[in-house]
Design a protein around this motif. Structure first.
Motif, short mmCIF file in Angstrom:
data_model
loop_
_atom_site.label_atom_id
_atom_site.label_comp_id
_atom_site.label_asym_id
_atom_site.label_seq_id
_atom_site.Cartn_x
_atom_site.Cartn_y
_atom_site.Cartn_z
N THR A 1 6.56 12.19 -0.95
CA THR A 1 6.95 12.11 0.46
C THR A 1 8.47 12.08 0.59
O THR A 1 9.03 12.66 1.53
N ALA A 2 9.14 11.41 -0.35
CA ALA A 2 10.61 11.40 -0.33
C ALA A 2 11.16 12.81 -0.48
O ALA A 2 12.13 13.20 0.19
N ALA A 3 10.54 13.60 -1.36
CA ALA A 3 10.98 14.98 -1.53
C ALA A 3 10.77 15.79 -0.25
O ALA A 3 11.60 16.64 0.10
N SER B 1 12.67 6.22 -6.11
CA SER B 1 12.49 5.37 -7.28
C SER B 1 11.19 4.58 -7.21
O SER B 1 10.97 3.66 -8.01
N ASP B 2 10.33 4.91 -6.24
CA ASP B 2 9.09 4.17 -6.05
C ASP B 2 8.15 4.37 -7.24
O ASP B 2 8.18 5.41 -7.91
N MET B 3 7.31 3.36 -7.49
CA MET B 3 6.35 3.43 -8.59
C MET B 3 5.27 4.48 -8.32
O MET B 3 4.72 5.07 -9.23
N ASN C 1 0.84 -1.20 0.00
CA ASN C 1 0.00 0.00 0.00
C ASN C 1 0.88 1.25 0.00
O ASN C 1 1.72 1.43 0.88
N GLN C 2 0.65 2.10 -0.99
CA GLN C 2 1.49 3.30 -1.10
C GLN C 2 1.33 4.23 0.09
O GLN C 2 2.28 4.93 0.48
N LEU C 3 0.15 4.27 0.70
CA LEU C 3 -0.06 5.15 1.86
C LEU C 3 0.79 4.71 3.04
O LEU C 3 1.32 5.54 3.78
N ILE C 4 0.91 3.41 3.23
CA ILE C 4 1.73 2.89 4.32
C ILE C 4 3.21 3.18 4.05
O ILE C 4 3.95 3.58 4.95
N PRO D 1 22.03 7.17 8.13
CA PRO D 1 22.22 6.26 6.98
C PRO D 1 20.94 5.52 6.58
O PRO D 1 20.68 5.32 5.39
N ILE D 2 20.14 5.12 7.60
CA ILE D 2 18.88 4.42 7.29
C ILE D 2 17.93 5.37 6.56
O ILE D 2 17.28 4.99 5.58
N MET D 3 17.84 6.62 7.03
CA MET D 3 16.97 7.60 6.37
C MET D 3 17.41 7.85 4.94
O MET D 3 16.59 7.94 4.03
N MET D 4 18.74 7.97 4.75
CA MET D 4 19.25 8.23 3.40
C MET D 4 18.88 7.09 2.45
O MET D 4 18.44 7.32 1.32
N LEU D 5 19.06 5.86 2.92
CA LEU D 5 18.72 4.70 2.09
C LEU D 5 17.23 4.68 1.78
O LEU D 5 16.82 4.40 0.64
N ALA D 6 16.40 4.99 2.79
CA ALA D 6 14.94 4.98 2.59
C ALA D 6 14.53 6.04 1.58
O ALA D 6 13.67 5.81 0.72
#
Length: 938
Positions: free
Chosen positions: A120-122, A111-113, A79-82, A100-105
């Motif tokens: 949200t990444a932005a 690159s999410d579909m 689910n994209q909302l989750i 580092p975990i945040m950067m990887l996430a």
């Protein structure tokens, strides 16, 4: 309730907690109980838990860190909302250990579909940057990737991240500049504001000043050779040619002046003010005046900016003078700003109207507003010499007003006006001298005393008497009045020492022992200066020149005069001080930077300016069932509604045959008379279509293949024969690929001349399109004989929007206003998917991209054949194979952007059914559901 095993109780508990947060209550004590439910399988509960965690993760960092593994699993949720909520919570935990975990996430989410997750990444990028600025280089790479995203949902957020992290990296904008300009109209409102502000600063660094030739020769240096002057003259003679990218920005932002959001309108207004040629800036005036009907807070900001604009660009607001008239219900701040605008707009033509308006304002009960009005009258008198005497007489009449504040403010303004021509107004000075007995406001008393002292030679009999009265009340006066009494005494001592010598000494003795040290110091200084003694210095010789020197008349200026160096619409402009985070508006470059940096290979599907290209037309017999015109390179025969399927090759495959077909079809458009060549090319197209079809069948997994639907075409009336004076026009969406441009919808038009005379020069003019739409119109039909008919095909790029394309259908005698508005189902083309491919794509379009509706099928639509027929009639979709007898699946993609559209009709007992539509574009999905519901239930 949070510890219960039942999801319903947990959901109710989370709703109550979130409601508490919304009301401003502290719910941080519940953090341990809430964080335990982060692994709950119920999606609704999980979403509310994430909402809570975003609020309190920063305060309860230790407990939040215990759940990081759960958030990381949430990043992989279907689910994209989750996924988005997990990333939002992760970026809200302000602990450097998890950087580092945040950067990887963030990199994975970029690159999410789902565009929602990328958005949200932005949003997470500035949070990570503020936590650890050393990650700037990696974050810039992510920003660069997201800037290339073509989705409107992401554009505003990534530009905001760019502004926060690396606003100096203007090179990242070059290749995305045109895309951002074209996407701007479809971006959400607050994203539009951010993008417009960024593009304003970008344009100031990349384009030349469009008003560069309006300065004349005023800026020439004094020392310059004749050759330099000749070169300057040549440069001035060269006409300014606006950069096409500069014009693109102005053209694409102009429609946003009609936005319902005041911030968007204000952003476009400041862009035009700072970037547009002076001749074009006037378009923003009407939009800003419209905002004056909004709330008082919006009015305040708009009027601040209008007041600044009216100083340099007065003419653009002059037609709207009455819009700035003051209402009794306006707050004081709004009244004062409107006064400022009216004063700036005053000129020889409208000054009489404005002064009549000011006369009514003086009667107001709002004292601050009355004082501001009197000051405005003074400014009008200063700026416009013709009305100076009128204004002065009007202000003198106000001196008899009962309200002391009105009288005091009038005195202050009169004092400034009298400095311009004191010799003409000695009567007014005498009249004001009499007011010293009644006026008690310190500033007004001080102004009268200054006037009498400065122009004491005009009132030689009155001045000593005024000093006598002031000496009596010296000890009871305010400090500002005492200082002016000392000045008056000094000036009278120098001009009329016989009458005022003793009075002056008395006043100086009183001031010598005053409590205020400024008054004591002033008294000692003046005594040494004007009263000659043995200890007096050389300055005493020049006392008369010092005190009675000619003083320049004051210039009454607007407080908004120098505010335009701040960017309009910014907080710094509002405060008239540089606010934190404010970026200076760059100066125009002296020479134009290289425009090729913005060149990038872009498909024509990207929304661009309207282009018109001819497409051939051929006259046919009136009763012909199908047009002989075949422009669709991917189809062997025109669709006549017989039910046979025709196959076309996807544009995305990029095979050599596709380019050959498009080139040949464009050549055939130019040679209308050579019918033999047309037939040969038609045969060649059929062979190429068959070859590409066989290749497509041999390689089914290379790309989606488009399938033409098997449904009867519906005709729409474009022009009735009565309205068209004998000319009738019908159109239909042929559902064939439009060969000149595969990103356009083919619209087949059937012209019938029912009149008794011939129709000549039938063509299209004045095409009015929404931003980004394009049209390839048919070539002019030179002659349509009476009783005959003809068919033509035109292409329209609707940009995946159901907004109408408006244009004029013209003949040699008349022009008819017509419009084509597409149903949402005609904005798609069918694609072929296997069952597994369908399920895979559907799983990636869940959440907000999925819309489901329950319905009861029409009595005649309860078998598989009827459902397929009605769905494909309503929408240009193709059937997808399905192993279940109770499900019908359909697939297609939008013509312009290629966004996937999936539809499923699941039948149940007694005619009940469920319709599900999955689409990346939620607006299109919602509209499609409505159309399909209508088709299946009626």
């Amino acid at each position: 309730m949070l510890d219960s095993n039942k999801d319903a109780l947990k959901l109710e508990a989370m709703k109550r907690i979130v409601a508490m947060i919304a009301r401003g209550k502290n719910a941080s004590d519940l953090f341990p109980a809430v964080v335990k439910n982060v692994a709950c399988k119920n999606i609704e509960v999980k979403k509310l838990v994430y909402v809570y965690l975003v609020r309190y993760a920063e305060e309860q960092q230790d407990l939040a860190l215990l759940s990081i593994s759960t958030f990381q699993r949430g990043l992989k949720d279907p689910n994209q909302l989750i996924r988005a909520s997990a990333l939002r919570v992760l970026s809200s935990i302000r602990v450097t250990i998890i950087v580092p975990i945040m950067m990887l996430a963030i990199k994975e989410a970029a690159s999410d579909m789902s565009p929602y997750v990328r958005k949200t990444a932005a949003h997470a990028i500035p949070k990570l940057y503020s936590l650890d600025p050393e990650q700037k280089d990696q974050l810039i790479e992510v920003i660069e990737k997201l800037l290339a995203d073509k989705t409107t949902l992401v554009a505003g957020s990534v530009v905001m991240a760019f502004e926060e992290v690396c606003p100096e990296r203007i090179d990242l904008i070059h290749k995305n500049y045109r895309k951002l300009c074209n996407l701007l109209i479809d971006v959400e409102e607050w994203g539009q504001v951010v993008i417009i502000n960024m593009l304003t600063r970008y344009a100031r660094t990349q384009f030349l000043n469009p008003n560069i030739n309006e300065g004349g020769g005023g800026d020439k240096t004094f020392y310059c050779s004749d050759e330099d002057e000749d070169e300057d003259e040549e440069k001035e003679k060269k006409p300014y040619v606006m950069d096409p990218d500069h014009r693109l920005l102005l053209r694409n932002t102009k429609p946003l002046l009609q936005s319902r959001n005041a911030a968007v309108v204000m952003a476009v207004a400041q862009l035009y003010f700072h970037l547009a040629p002076k001749a074009e800036v006037g378009v923003i005036a009407k939009a800003l005046v419209r905002l004056l009907r909004s709330h008082s807070e919006v009015q305040f900001v708009v009027l601040q900016n209008v007041a600044t604009m009216t100083i340099k660009r007065r003419g653009m607001f002059e037609p709207y003078l009455k819009s700035f008239y003051i209402r009794s219900t306006d707050p004081t701040q709004i009244k004062i700003l409107k006064l400022e605008v009216l004063t700036n707009l005053a000129n020889e033509t409208n000054i009489s109207t404005i002064l009549r308006e000011f006369q009514t304002y003086i009667k107001s009960m709002d004292k601050d507003f009355v004082a501001a009005t009197i000051q405005a009258i003074g400014r009008c008198a200063t700026n416009i010499g013709e009305v100076r005497d009128t204004c002065l007489n009007g202000l003198v009449q106000l001196l008899s007003n009962r309200d002391e504040l009105v009288v005091a403010e009038s005195v202050v303004v009169i004092k400034k006006l009298l400095q311009m021509q004191p010799e003409k107004h000695s009567d007014i000075i005498k009249h004001m001298a009499k007011l010293t007995d009644n006026i008690q406001v310190p500033m007004a008393r001080a102004s009268i005393l200054w006037l009498i002292g400065e122009y004491c030679e005009h009132v030689p009999k009155i001045a000593p008497d005024v000093l006598r009265k002031m000496a009596k009340s010296f000890t009871n006066e305010e400090d500002i009045v005492k200082l002016q009494i000392i000045n008056l005494a000094a000036k009278l001592y120098l001009t009329n020492s016989k009458q005022t010598k003793l009075l002056t000494q008395y006043v100086l003795n009183l001031a010598k022992y005053d409590q205020n040290y400024d008054i004591r110091d002033r008294a000692r200084f003046i005594r040494q200066l004007i009263v000659p003694t043995e200890k007096s210095g050389a300055l005493s010789k020049y006392a008369k020149k010092l005190f009675l020197a000619l003083k320049p008349a004051p210039v009454l200026e607007s407080p908004f005069k120098d505010r335009d160096h701040f960017q309009l619409g910014s907080l710094s402009h509002l405060l008239n001080a540089k606010a934190g985070g404010y970026q200076e508006l760059p100066d125009w470059p002296e020479s134009a930077p290289d425009p090729s940096v913005r060149n990038v290979e872009v498909k024509e599907s990207v929304c661009g300016p309207a282009r018109v290209c001819p497409v051939n037309t051929f006259p046919t017999n009136r009763h012909s069932s199908a047009p002989p015109l075949i422009l669709i390179s991917a189809s062997s025969e025109p669709d006549t509604g017989s039910g046979s399927e025709s196959v076309s090759v996807s544009v995305e495959s990029g095979s050599p045959s596709d380019s050959e077909e498009s080139e040949e079809s464009s050549e055939s458009d130019e040679d209308e008379e050579e019918e033999e060549k047309e037939k040969k090319k038609k045969k060649k197209e059929i062979k190429q279509m068959q070859a590409s079809e066989s290749r497509a069948r041999s390689k089914p997994d290379v790309s989606f293949q488009t399938i033409a639907p098997s449904s009867a075409l519906k005709n729409y009336e474009l022009l009735h024969r009565i309205t068209g004076e004998g000319l009738s026009v019908e159109y239909c969406f042929s559902r064939q690929a439009f060969s000149p441009d595969a990103n356009m919808v083919a619209v087949q038009m059937h012209f019938t001349n029912n009149a008794t005379s011939d129709t000549k020069n039938l063509h299209i003019e004045d095409v009015k399109l929404q931003s980004g739409m394009r049209v390839k119109e048919f070539a002019e039909i030179e002659l349509l004989p009476a009783g005959e008919a003809t068919t033509a095909v035109m292409g329209v790029d609707f940009c995946d929007s159901t907004q109408a394309a408006n244009f004029q259908l013209c003949t040699h005698t008349r022009k008819f206003f017509v419009s084509i508005q597409p149903p949402v189902g005609e904005l798609m083309r069918p694609v072929f998917l296997t069952e597994n491919e369908f399920k895979k794509e559907q799983s990636q379009l869940m959440g907000m991209n999925e819309i489901s509706e329950n319905l009861t099928l029409d009595a005649k639509c309860r078998n598989e054949h009827a459902i397929v027929q009605r769905v494909t009639t309503a929408a240009n979709l193709s059937r997808v194979p399905c192993g279940s007898d109770k499900e019908c699946r359909f697939a297609g993609k939008t013509v312009t952007s290629g966004s996937l559209v999936l539809a499923t009709v699941a039948t149940k007992d007694e005619g009940a059914a469920q319709l599900t539509v999955n689409c990346e574009k939620m607006v299109i999905g919602t509209m499609l559901v409505k159309d399909l519901l209508l088709a299946l239930t009626q």
